[in-house]
Design a protein around this motif. Structure first.
Motif, PDB file in Angstrom:
ATOM      1  N   MET A 163       0.879  -1.165   0.000  1.00 47.59           N
ATOM      2  CA  MET A 163       0.000   0.000   0.000  1.00 47.59           C
ATOM      3  C   MET A 163       0.916   1.215   0.000  1.00 47.59           C
ATOM      4  O   MET A 163       2.127   1.066   0.173  1.00 47.59           O
ATOM      5  CB  MET A 163      -0.914  -0.027   1.230  1.00 47.59           C
ATOM      6  N   PRO A 164       0.397   2.416  -0.190  1.00 47.12           N
ATOM      7  CA  PRO A 164       1.295   3.572  -0.215  1.00 47.12           C
ATOM      8  C   PRO A 164       1.906   3.821   1.161  1.00 47.12           C
ATOM      9  O   PRO A 164       1.233   3.674   2.183  1.00 47.12           O
ATOM     10  CB  PRO A 164       0.369   4.730  -0.611  1.00 47.12           C
ATOM     11  N   HIS A 165       3.175   4.169   1.182  1.00 44.39           N
ATOM     12  CA  HIS A 165       3.849   4.496   2.441  1.00 44.39           C
ATOM     13  C   HIS A 165       4.509   5.868   2.329  1.00 44.39           C
ATOM     14  O   HIS A 165       5.407   6.053   1.499  1.00 44.39           O
ATOM     15  CB  HIS A 165       4.921   3.451   2.771  1.00 44.39           C
ATOM     16  N   HIS A 223      11.256   6.584   8.884  1.00 47.99           N
ATOM     17  CA  HIS A 223      10.044   5.805   9.177  1.00 47.99           C
ATOM     18  C   HIS A 223       8.892   6.155   8.258  1.00 47.99           C
ATOM     19  O   HIS A 223       8.910   7.163   7.558  1.00 47.99           O
ATOM     20  CB  HIS A 223       9.624   5.998  10.643  1.00 47.99           C
ATOM     21  N   CYS A 224       7.891   5.296   8.323  1.00 50.62           N
ATOM     22  CA  CYS A 224       6.655   5.569   7.599  1.00 50.62           C
ATOM     23  C   CYS A 224       5.831   6.551   8.424  1.00 50.62           C
ATOM     24  O   CYS A 224       5.706   6.391   9.635  1.00 50.62           O
ATOM     25  CB  CYS A 224       5.874   4.283   7.369  1.00 50.62           C
ATOM     26  N   HIS A 225       5.280   7.579   7.759  1.00 51.51           N
ATOM     27  CA  HIS A 225       4.481   8.566   8.483  1.00 51.51           C
ATOM     28  C   HIS A 225       3.003   8.199   8.511  1.00 51.51           C
ATOM     29  O   HIS A 225       2.164   8.978   8.972  1.00 51.51           O
ATOM     30  CB  HIS A 225       4.680   9.974   7.925  1.00 51.51           C
ATOM     31  N   GLU A 267       0.077   4.645  12.297  1.00 49.87           N
ATOM     32  CA  GLU A 267      -0.136   3.278  12.794  1.00 49.87           C
ATOM     33  C   GLU A 267       1.034   2.394  12.362  1.00 49.87           C
ATOM     34  O   GLU A 267       1.491   1.540  13.122  1.00 49.87           O
ATOM     35  CB  GLU A 267      -1.474   2.715  12.304  1.00 49.87           C
ATOM     36  N   HIS A 268       1.518   2.615  11.153  1.00 48.88           N
ATOM     37  CA  HIS A 268       2.687   1.851  10.709  1.00 48.88           C
ATOM     38  C   HIS A 268       3.906   2.202  11.561  1.00 48.88           C
ATOM     39  O   HIS A 268       4.670   1.330  11.970  1.00 48.88           O
ATOM     40  CB  HIS A 268       2.994   2.138   9.235  1.00 48.88           C
ATOM     41  N   GLU A 269       4.081   3.484  11.806  1.00 50.60           N
ATOM     42  CA  GLU A 269       5.238   3.908  12.609  1.00 50.60           C
ATOM     43  C   GLU A 269       5.203   3.238  13.984  1.00 50.60           C
ATOM     44  O   GLU A 269       6.195   2.655  14.428  1.00 50.60           O
ATOM     45  CB  GLU A 269       5.228   5.436  12.764  1.00 50.60           C
TER      46      GLU A 269
HETATM   47 CU    CU Z   1       3.479   2.712   5.924  1.00 52.15          CU
END
Ligand code: CU
Ligand code: C2O
Ligand code: CU
Length: 606
Positions: free
Chosen positions: A516-518, A588-590, A593-595
């Protein structure tokens, strides 16, 4: 050709305040310095009265608070992180509070200058740890809000740093370990605007004044309960996909209307959402209103770029200029989200485990729903990427045409996305965010959009510049799966990325096709975008050069959206001056929730 001399003037722009009691319209100037130290002027905004018809028979003039996101003229001594005070239901559950000349401003917009020293004490009045991160600001890692410096409940953290960034629209938000998403969702964020002589001279040319015709607007969503209050209770799907809110806000207000003068208007847009990506556009009288992009995350583009829409992912900023000089007073302009494919469904391609993204089999999979994601679980395990797999992808494993064949990029209606909230627009749906109401006629000096902007030079890329690769993928770990970077998740003590020499590097960020987009964010350094490949059609349609870049790639960035299957190459100059002590920054991914789930790595700069 991008220059359009326009008459402009700075009329006094106002936000409107709706009172629950009687619908009295109060004119306030929340972002203007002028508002500081005054109580809310209890004046019906007569200039706007005759535009109320536009809102229909029962004009509900939604409003902005003059104490939320207000610009304050100096850095406060103390920034208190606290639950909203009793009786302030219109505020989010958590706020940053600063005392300024006898009044309290929440989530204050800090306005600073290059070279200015920032001395500020964060006071943690929450029942859990927190720390403030100055997103995009080049400051020593001890000042930058690394989670290892989080303050315990009741504790403080003393910041002291000098701003070396050039002018730009930056922001601040929490960065505690595992609690960033919750605290940001519950309201904690503020603008951090840096000005310098070049920017101030540009602002004079444009004829814009901060708080009047130069407006910081944070676009964000929240998940709210039936009373309209933000509640952070992510499901397992939310944690994997990122939480998409059911309520769309601008500067903390739903369905807001703000007045803008008949002039050039500069909007400093920030996506402050946890996970939702916006594709921002403007509508006037049912037609798209073009605008000029002038700046991104860390500063200006070389020249203004005429556009109809701009993707804005969590953490990114875009400064745009609207030319409203010739617009009839009373005209409403709507800042909208234009429909796009959220590409949350790419995990569904797990069914065709070969990774032949865009194959007929892949394309036939329904364009994304929670079920497809669940069903793909086993296949996702197989996609656990190693760095070497990543380097395959970075070369030629799927060409642009293969990606174009991914029919799943066709627009699809609301509710078809990964995690639609119970009510409210799904990511990628069309909806309006805030209305700009063109008010008073122009007065003052006419503003002009210049042909060139105070940008930074493009980096000189040498063939000897080392390349470092990051592959983003969903990785199976036992019974759970996580978004990983080179197969890794965050470990506070580990430093998997070591920059041995303070020299430029090329980073190649490769998003797995089944993804998915990150929105990937680097602390400590602004970077230049060198190019994109294997981009989805909705990105390539906005392409501007042979490197596959889009207009937002043309200025200094700190956060870059990488779509499924896409590779983005960036140039990071680690040569920039920090103390000789090794620096531990974060990449990191912004998607917050991923972060929090660990899509983040320490970057040790020796
Ligand atoms: Cu992400
Ligand atoms: Cu705006 Cu580390 O984040
Ligand atoms: Cu940051």
């Amino acid at each position: 050709m991008n220059t359009e001399p326009d008459t402009i003037s700075i009329s006094r722009r106002r936000f409107l305040r709706w009172t629950a009691t009687g619908g009295l319209l109060l004119a306030v100037t929340p972002l203007a310095y002028a508002a500081i130290g005054q109580s809310t002027p209890a004046v019906v905004n007569a200039a706007l009265g005759n535009h109320d018809m536009h809102a229909g028979p029962a004009p509900v003039r939604k409003v902005f608070r003059n104490d939320l996101y207000a610009a304050i003229p100096r850095v406060p001594e103390t920034l208190t992180v606290m639950p909203r005070p009793a009786g302030e239901e219109g505020l989010p559950p958590l706020v940053y509070a600063a005392q300024v000349e006898g009044r309290t401003v929440y989530n204050p917009t800090l306005v600073l200058r290059t070279g200015q020293r920032v001395q500020l004490k964060m006071h943690n009045a929450l029942a859990e740890p927190t720390i403030v991160h100055w997103h995009g600001i080049d400051c020593d890692w001890r000042q930058a809000g690394h989670p290892s410096y989080q303050a315990a409940p009741g504790g403080t953290y003393q910041y002291d740093f000098t701003i070396s960034n050039r002018a730009g629209t930056f922001w601040y938000h929490p960065h505690p370990h595992g609690l960033t998403a919750k605290q940001a969702h519950q309201g904690l964020a503020g603008f951090f605007i840096v000005r310098d002589a070049e920017e101030e001279s540009l602002a004079r040319q444009l004829g814009v004044i901060l708080g009047q015709s130069d407006l910081p607007l944070v676009l964000h969503d929240r998940r709210t309960d039936t009373s309209g209050d933000a509640v952070y209770a992510p499901t397992a799907t939310d944690k994997e996909m990122g939480l998409i809110g059911n309520t769309i806000l601008c500067n903390g207000v739903k369905g807001g209307i703000l007045d803008v003068p008949r002039s050039l208007v500069r909007l400093r847009l920030l996506n402050g959402s946890n996970a939702r990506i916006f594709r921002v556009g403007f509508d006037m009288a049912g037609k798209p209103l073009p605008f000029h992009l002038i700046a991104v995350d860390g500063g200006f583009l070389p020249r203004p770029h005429a556009m109809q829409w701009v993707f804005l992912s969590p953490g990114e900023r875009a400064e745009v200029v609207l030319d409203l000089a010739q617009v009839e007073p009373g005209t409403a302009i709507t800042l909208v989200n234009r429909p796009f494919d959220s590409m949350h469904a790419e995990g569904g391609h797990g069914a065709d485990a070969s990774g032949s993204h865009g194959s007929p089999a892949g394309a036939s999979i329904p364009a994304g729903n929670a079920g497809a994601h669940g069903a793909a679980e086993g296949a996702h395990g197989a996609s656990a990427n190693t760095p070497s797999h990543g380097s395959d992808q970075s070369t030629s494993s799927h060409g642009g045409s293969a990606h174009d064949a991914s029919a799943d990029t066709s627009p699809h209606g609301g509710g078809a996305h990964g995690s639609p909230p119970a009510s409210g627009p799904a990511e990628g749906d069309a909806f309006s965010i805030v209305q700009l109401l063109v008010t008073s006629p122009a007065k003052g000096a006419p503003g002009v959009l210049p042909q060139s902007l105070p940008s930074r030079p493009e980096p000189r890329v040498k063939s000897s510049t080392p390349v470092r690769r990051f592959t983003l993928a969903l990785t199976q770990h036992g019974t759970t799966r996580h978004w990983t970077m080179n197969g890794l998740t965050f470990d506070m003590k580990a430093t998997p990325v070591v920059v041995e020499k303070r020299m430029p590097e090329i980073w190649e960020i490769i998003n797995d096709a089944k993804s998915m987009p990150h929105p990937m964010h680097l602390h400590g350094y602004l970077f230049a975008v060198l190019g994109r490949s294997n981009s989805p059609a909705q990105v390539t349609e906005g392409g501007v050069d042979a490197q596959g870049r889009i207009p937002t790639d043309l200025g200094p960035k700190d956060t870059i959206l990488v779509w499924p299957g896409e590779t983005v190459r960036i140039h990071v100059d680690f040569g920039q001056g920090y103390p000789t002590e090794a620096q531990t920054f974060l990449f990191h991914c912004h998607n917050l929730e991923h972060e929090d789930a660990g899509m983040m790595l320490n970057v040790l700069v020796k």
